[in-house]
Each structure stands twice: as C-alpha cells, then as structure tokens.
Design a protein around this motif. Structure first.
Motif, PDB file in Angstrom:
ATOM      1  N   PHE A   1      25.107 -24.213 -16.750  1.00 31.33           N
ATOM      2  CA  PHE A   1      23.945 -24.549 -15.934  1.00 31.33           C
ATOM      3  C   PHE A   1      22.947 -23.393 -15.861  1.00 31.33           C
TER       4      PHE A   1
ATOM      5  N   ALA B   1      26.992 -27.026 -10.235  1.00 37.31           N
ATOM      6  CA  ALA B   1      25.535 -27.044 -10.334  1.00 37.31           C
ATOM      7  C   ALA B   1      24.912 -26.471  -9.069  1.00 37.31           C
TER       8      ALA B   1
ATOM      9  N   GLY C   1      22.517 -23.286  -8.951  1.00 39.67           N
ATOM     10  CA  GLY C   1      21.195 -23.371  -8.337  1.00 39.67           C
ATOM     11  C   GLY C   1      20.984 -22.335  -7.257  1.00 39.67           C
TER      12      GLY C   1
ATOM     13  N   ARG D   1      16.083 -25.937  -3.517  1.00 42.91           N
ATOM     14  CA  ARG D   1      16.138 -25.914  -4.984  1.00 42.91           C
ATOM     15  C   ARG D   1      17.538 -26.243  -5.502  1.00 42.91           C
ATOM     16  N   SER D   2      18.549 -25.626  -4.916  1.00 41.78           N
ATOM     17  CA  SER D   2      19.914 -25.840  -5.407  1.00 41.78           C
ATOM     18  C   SER D   2      20.380 -27.265  -5.139  1.00 41.78           C
TER      19      SER D   2
ATOM     20  N   PHE E   1      18.743 -29.466  -7.726  1.00 45.48           N
ATOM     21  CA  PHE E   1      19.370 -29.236  -9.037  1.00 45.48           C
ATOM     22  C   PHE E   1      20.708 -29.966  -9.117  1.00 45.48           C
TER      23      PHE E   1
ATOM     24  N   GLY F   1      20.213 -33.703  -9.368  1.00 48.20           N
ATOM     25  CA  GLY F   1      19.774 -34.086 -10.703  1.00 48.20           C
ATOM     26  C   GLY F   1      20.903 -34.100 -11.707  1.00 48.20           C
ATOM     27  N   LYS F   2      21.876 -33.211 -11.515  1.00 44.04           N
ATOM     28  CA  LYS F   2      23.010 -33.158 -12.441  1.00 44.04           C
ATOM     29  C   LYS F   2      23.864 -34.421 -12.378  1.00 44.04           C
TER      30      LYS F   2
ATOM     31  N   PRO G   1      22.426 -29.572 -17.594  1.00 45.06           N
ATOM     32  CA  PRO G   1      21.464 -29.403 -16.498  1.00 45.06           C
ATOM     33  C   PRO G   1      20.405 -30.491 -16.516  1.00 45.06           C
TER      34      PRO G   1
ATOM     35  N   PRO H   1      13.759 -29.930 -16.003  1.00 45.64           N
ATOM     36  CA  PRO H   1      12.957 -29.292 -14.956  1.00 45.64           C
ATOM     37  C   PRO H   1      12.036 -30.261 -14.221  1.00 45.64           C
TER      38      PRO H   1
ATOM     39  N   VAL I   1      14.065 -32.103 -11.639  1.00 45.38           N
ATOM     40  CA  VAL I   1      14.331 -31.244 -10.480  1.00 45.38           C
ATOM     41  C   VAL I   1      13.093 -31.165  -9.595  1.00 45.38           C
TER      42      VAL I   1
END
Length: 318
Positions: free
Chosen positions: A51, A260, A264, A281-282, A285, A288-289, A297, A300, A303
């Motif tokens: 990741f 993930a 993140g 953000r994490s 992320f 999204g995984k 990953p 972008p 995310v």
C-alpha cells in the motif's frame, strides 16, 4: 512522527498467501461449489508495504518467506518497486483461506499454521534490521508471531529500533501486543476486539473503546488508532481524539483493510499532517481498498471522492 531518514521498512514474521474462495450459500458439513478463487501474497507487513509503495518514500519488506512460495512475493515486490530484504526459510509460507458467501455476506476464515523459525534465522533478522536502520527511519512491525519466535519479539525490536532513532509502529494482537505496548512504540493499531483483550475488559461501545485507547496513549504511546470495521476508527494522540466514519462502499474483500488503514495513517503522519487530516485520509484510503482483492491500493481519484464523504466526530475528554 517525523523520522530523520526517509525510508519505511515493514517487518512480516509470518507471511501468508491469502486464498479467497467465493462460495454462494456456503454451508459447513455440506458439499459446496466455489465459483471464483484468487491467491495473493499477504501477511500484514507485506500488505502495508504494497500500500505504501509508489509514494514519496522508499519501501523495504523484511521478515521471513518460505522458499517454495517466495516467487509469488517476489513478483509483487518487482511490480511495486519494493526492496526485498526478506530472509528465506525451507518450506512454504502459510495459507490463509477466506470463504466468502456474497448471498449472506458471511465470511469464514481458515488460517493454516506458518513456518517454524529457527533461532539462527531470528538472529539473522536482527542483523538485517540493524543494517536497515542505518538508512530507514520508520519500521512497521505487524502480524502474528510464528512458531519458534518468542511472544516478546515486537517489544525487543521496538526497543532496539527506537534506540537507533527509528519511529516504530506495531499492529499485532494477544501476547505479542501486550509485550509491545510495554515497550512504548510510537504508534499502535489494534482493532476493538484486540484492544478489549489487552485491557482485560469488554468494550461494548465507541465510548468505552475511546477510553481504553486514551489509556494506551496516556501510558506513553504517541498515536493509538483503533479500527472498528464498518463503524469506522478512533484516533487518539497529543493532538486530541477523533472518530472517523467511512461512507458505505461496495466490498470485494475485507482482507488487508486494517493494513490499508495503517499505511494511510503512516503516509499522512510522515508527511506532517495533523490528526484530523490523518484520520480522514487513512479512513478514505482503507474504505477505497475494500473494492479491491489483495493488497491493491485504491486509485487516487477514488480516495479523493471518499475523502469528502468521511464523517469526522471530535471526541471529548471522557
């Protein structure tokens, strides 16, 4: 959490091949038909490395691999540009089987035993990590501990690496987590069940989880993140405390979602972001995984879409 050296090293003592079987209507004790099967290289540290790869920092994978199954991992390392410093042991890495029934949403896990690690191999790993600490400032110690390795291994590595000036993150469970917490790594990420075991009491709601996370932080751990599946995650540091709730997403596989989240968190914190941004953000992320099978990953742009949909709730001092 700003190490002086840019590289990140993930340490996986018990690497695995993750085998996912799609089996509609799976029933124990009956004949079941599998409609799809995937095999991906895994193990928590391997996933974190995958990741983080492709980011602004060089990424190295260390730990142990079975010689017979090493080619699957080597292909991942080549594809993602991950430096391979894993030690090879005779035999095969373990296989984790996940039976997915999409009709009911049920998932059944069958985790096979891993390799036995001889004492001389553990000594060789220590020397490898000492050498890697000369050029890398962040180490991620994650996953279960295989046979032949003492339960306090992550505590030993935490103390050893922090003495060399490294930032250390730990993601494990049971006795290895208990020992590691006593060594005060910079960052830990238990899930709610693992945290409950650690504090030896039931945690029945987010408030109780937050109080237990604060106890770990007060004990000297700079950043505590507790994953709670679809209920989001809690983040506690000197900057305060937040709960992040992900938006509903299509789920192809939950394997590696916690890894993930770890990746993140590290990417955001190592870039100097504050706790709220790190949490948002994490969480995006990791959400999204979920649409991906294996340590893949999210794009972008995906995310970025999810960032706006993550709901953030500050937590009081309770």
């Amino acid at each position: 959490m700003r190490p002086r050296k840019p590289g990140v090293v993930t340490v996986t003592l018990n690497a695995a091949i993750d085998q996912t079987l799609e089996c509609p209507g799976f029933t124990a004790g009956a004949v079941n038909r599998v409609v799809a099967e995937t095999r991906t290289p895994g193990g928590k540290g391997i996933n974190v490395a995958a990741f983080l790869a492709g980011g602004t920092r060089p990424v190295t994978a260390a730990g142990f691999l079975g010689e017979d199954s090493a080619p699957l991992f080597e292909a991942l390392f080549r594809e993602r540009g991950i430096q391979d410093r894993c030690l090879r042991l005779p035999g095969s890495s373990r296989v984790n089987i996940k039976v997915v029934d999409r009709t009911s949403g049920a998932v059944t896990d069958l985790n096979l035993p891993g390799l036995r690690v001889p004492e001389e191999a553990l000594d060789a790993l220590m020397k490898t990590l000492d050498a890697l600490a000369e050029e890398n400032g962040c180490f991620v110690l994650s996953g279960s501990v295989p046979a032949g390795v003492p339960a306090n291994i992550y505590a030993t590595l935490t103390e050893r690496l922090r003495a060399k000036g490294a930032v250390v993150a730990v993601d494990t469970s049971g006795e290895p987590l208990r020992h590691a917490v006593a060594a005060k790594p910079d960052f830990v990420k238990p899930n709610a069940h693992e945290l409950s075991e650690l504090v030896a009491r039931p945690l029945t709601n987010a408030g109780e989880v937050a109080r237990a996370a604060r106890e770990l932080h007060a004990g000297g751990i700079g950043l505590v993140v507790v994953s709670m599946g679809a209920d989001g995650a809690l983040f506690v540091s000197d900057d305060g405390a937040w709960r992040a709730l992900p938006p509903p997403v299509e789920v192809a596989s939950t394997v590696g979602a916690g890894d993930a989240l770890v990746a993140g968190v590290l990417a955001a914190r190592l870039d100097g972001h504050g706790l709220e941004t790190c949490a948002r953000r994490s969480t995006a992320f990791a959400a999204g995984k979920l649409a991906k099978v294996g340590p893949v990953p999210p794009a972008p742009e995906r995310v970025a879409e999810l960032l706006c949909a993550v709901r953030m709730h500050p937590l009081g001092q309770g």
